[in-house]
Design a protein around this motif. Structure first.
Motif, PDB file in Angstrom:
ATOM      1  N   GLY A   1      43.527  18.903  11.926  1.00 35.85           N
ATOM      2  CA  GLY A   1      43.903  19.470  10.886  1.00 35.85           C
ATOM      3  C   GLY A   1      43.705  20.914  10.656  1.00 35.85           C
ATOM      4  O   GLY A   1      44.011  21.479  11.814  1.00 35.85           O
ATOM      5  N   SER A   2      43.535  21.530   9.696  1.00 34.57           N
ATOM      6  CA  SER A   2      43.527  23.004   9.792  1.00 34.57           C
ATOM      7  C   SER A   2      42.073  23.522  10.300  1.00 34.57           C
ATOM      8  O   SER A   2      41.153  22.994   9.923  1.00 34.57           O
ATOM      9  N   VAL A   3      41.993  24.871  10.801  1.00 33.08           N
ATOM     10  CA  VAL A   3      40.882  25.354  11.166  1.00 33.08           C
ATOM     11  C   VAL A   3      39.984  25.758  10.143  1.00 33.08           C
ATOM     12  O   VAL A   3      38.655  25.689   9.930  1.00 33.08           O
ATOM     13  N   GLY A   4      40.909  26.071   9.208  1.00 34.07           N
ATOM     14  CA  GLY A   4      40.047  26.655   8.054  1.00 34.07           C
ATOM     15  C   GLY A   4      40.354  25.547   6.692  1.00 34.07           C
ATOM     16  O   GLY A   4      40.443  24.310   6.974  1.00 34.07           O
ATOM     17  N   ASN A   5      40.575  26.077   5.419  1.00 32.25           N
ATOM     18  CA  ASN A   5      40.882  25.036   4.332  1.00 32.25           C
ATOM     19  C   ASN A   5      42.505  25.327   4.005  1.00 32.25           C
ATOM     20  O   ASN A   5      42.902  26.155   3.522  1.00 32.25           O
ATOM     21  N   GLY A   6      43.299  24.487   4.842  1.00 30.85           N
ATOM     22  CA  GLY A   6      44.598  24.493   4.699  1.00 30.85           C
ATOM     23  C   GLY A   6      45.279  25.711   5.356  1.00 30.85           C
ATOM     24  O   GLY A   6      44.881  26.114   6.581  1.00 30.85           O
ATOM     25  N   CYS A   8      45.893  29.260   6.928  1.00 31.00           N
ATOM     26  CA  CYS A   8      45.113  30.267   7.438  1.00 31.00           C
ATOM     27  C   CYS A   8      45.816  30.576   8.807  1.00 31.00           C
ATOM     28  O   CYS A   8      45.995  30.058   9.651  1.00 31.00           O
ATOM     29  N   VAL A   9      45.639  32.042   9.088  1.00 29.48           N
ATOM     30  CA  VAL A   9      46.170  32.716  10.357  1.00 29.48           C
ATOM     31  C   VAL A   9      45.445  32.250  11.432  1.00 29.48           C
ATOM     32  O   VAL A   9      45.897  32.291  12.503  1.00 29.48           O
ATOM     33  N   GLU A  10      44.105  31.873  11.309  1.00 30.38           N
ATOM     34  CA  GLU A  10      43.444  31.233  12.539  1.00 30.38           C
ATOM     35  C   GLU A  10      44.169  30.048  12.993  1.00 30.38           C
ATOM     36  O   GLU A  10      44.081  29.866  14.367  1.00 30.38           O
ATOM     37  N   ASN A  11      44.747  29.314  12.404  1.00 29.32           N
ATOM     38  CA  ASN A  11      45.459  28.153  12.889  1.00 29.32           C
ATOM     39  C   ASN A  11      46.662  28.638  14.118  1.00 29.32           C
ATOM     40  O   ASN A  11      46.957  27.531  14.783  1.00 29.32           O
ATOM     41  N   PHE A  12      47.214  29.932  13.791  1.00 28.46           N
ATOM     42  CA  PHE A  12      48.132  30.188  14.770  1.00 28.46           C
ATOM     43  C   PHE A  12      47.684  30.806  16.084  1.00 28.46           C
ATOM     44  O   PHE A  12      48.323  31.333  16.794  1.00 28.46           O
ATOM     45  N   VAL A  44      52.669  22.948   9.209  1.00 31.19           N
ATOM     46  CA  VAL A  44      52.735  24.439   8.913  1.00 31.19           C
ATOM     47  C   VAL A  44      51.288  24.776   8.704  1.00 31.19           C
ATOM     48  O   VAL A  44      50.856  25.862   8.998  1.00 31.19           O
ATOM     49  N   ASN A  45      50.634  23.882   7.953  1.00 30.52           N
ATOM     50  CA  ASN A  45      49.178  24.453   7.900  1.00 30.52           C
ATOM     51  C   ASN A  45      48.183  24.118   8.861  1.00 30.52           C
ATOM     52  O   ASN A  45      47.068  24.045   8.797  1.00 30.52           O
ATOM     53  N   HIS A  46      48.559  23.748  10.055  1.00 30.76           N
ATOM     54  CA  HIS A  46      47.712  23.211  11.029  1.00 30.76           C
ATOM     55  C   HIS A  46      47.907  24.095  12.471  1.00 30.76           C
ATOM     56  O   HIS A  46      49.152  24.752  12.537  1.00 30.76           O
ATOM     57  N   PRO A  47      47.033  24.082  13.634  1.00 29.71           N
ATOM     58  CA  PRO A  47      47.330  24.828  14.730  1.00 29.71           C
ATOM     59  C   PRO A  47      48.729  24.084  15.457  1.00 29.71           C
ATOM     60  O   PRO A  47      49.087  24.668  16.240  1.00 29.71           O
TER      61      PRO A  47
END
Length: 169
Positions: A1-6, A8-12, A44-47
């Motif tokens: 899942g996402s690093v944050g909540n949906g 977020c730029v940290e996923n990339f 797209v909302n995940h790493p």
């Protein structure tokens, strides 16, 4: 899942990718011990936000116990929605050897964002997907996602009609 909540730029970041790799590596080790398969899906909302990132993850895991579920709608952004055909082609090129299923999920662009809609009521280039399936993977699982019961019969007929019209040589 996402690093944050949906989204977020940290996923990339490479750090987010490494976290996913380490987590999935553990799952793969267990899957290999148990003789079972795991299936991964990009979004797209995940790493693992693209077909390229999924291919990178699959290659690094280097296990026959890892399969992929492709959900084209999960890969759509405002930046690539106009090149959906290339997104689909690239995903099939990169992932076809690992595909176990396709999620049939439709989408539209509304209020400057991607929104999921009942299948057959959106912009998904179904013909491109079904042509690949019919030619290359005729027994691939194609599963509706985000389509509620009142719309299932219509969605099913839509897929059947499109599939029947595709000619392969």
């Amino acid at each position: 899942g996402s690093v944050g909540n949906g989204y977020c730029v940290e996923n990339f970041t490479s750090a987010a990718f490494e976290r996913v790799f380490e987590s999935v590596k553990y799952l793969v080790t267990e899957a290999e011990k148990l003789g079972v398969m795991i299936a991964l899906e990009a979004g797209v909302n995940h790493p693992i936000y693209s077909a390229q990132k999924m291919r990178e993850l699959v290659d690094r895991l280097n296990s026959n116990n890892v399969l992929v579920i492709l959900d084209v709608a999960n890969l759509m952004t405002l930046d690539n929605v106009d090149t959906q055909e290339q997104v689909i082609e690239q995903a099939f090129t990169l992932l076809q050897d690992r595909l176990v299923a396709i999620h049939l999920k439709d989408f539209i662009v509304k209020d400057n964002k991607i929104e999921f809609v009942p299948f057959g009521q959106g912009m998904l280039l179904l013909e491109n997907i079904l042509t690949f399936v019919k030619k290359e993977k005729p027994y691939l699982y194609c599963l509706f996602e985000n389509t509620k019961e009142p719309d299932l019969a219509t969605a099913y007929r839509h897929v059947q009609q499109q599939y029947a019209q595709i000619e392969i040589y």
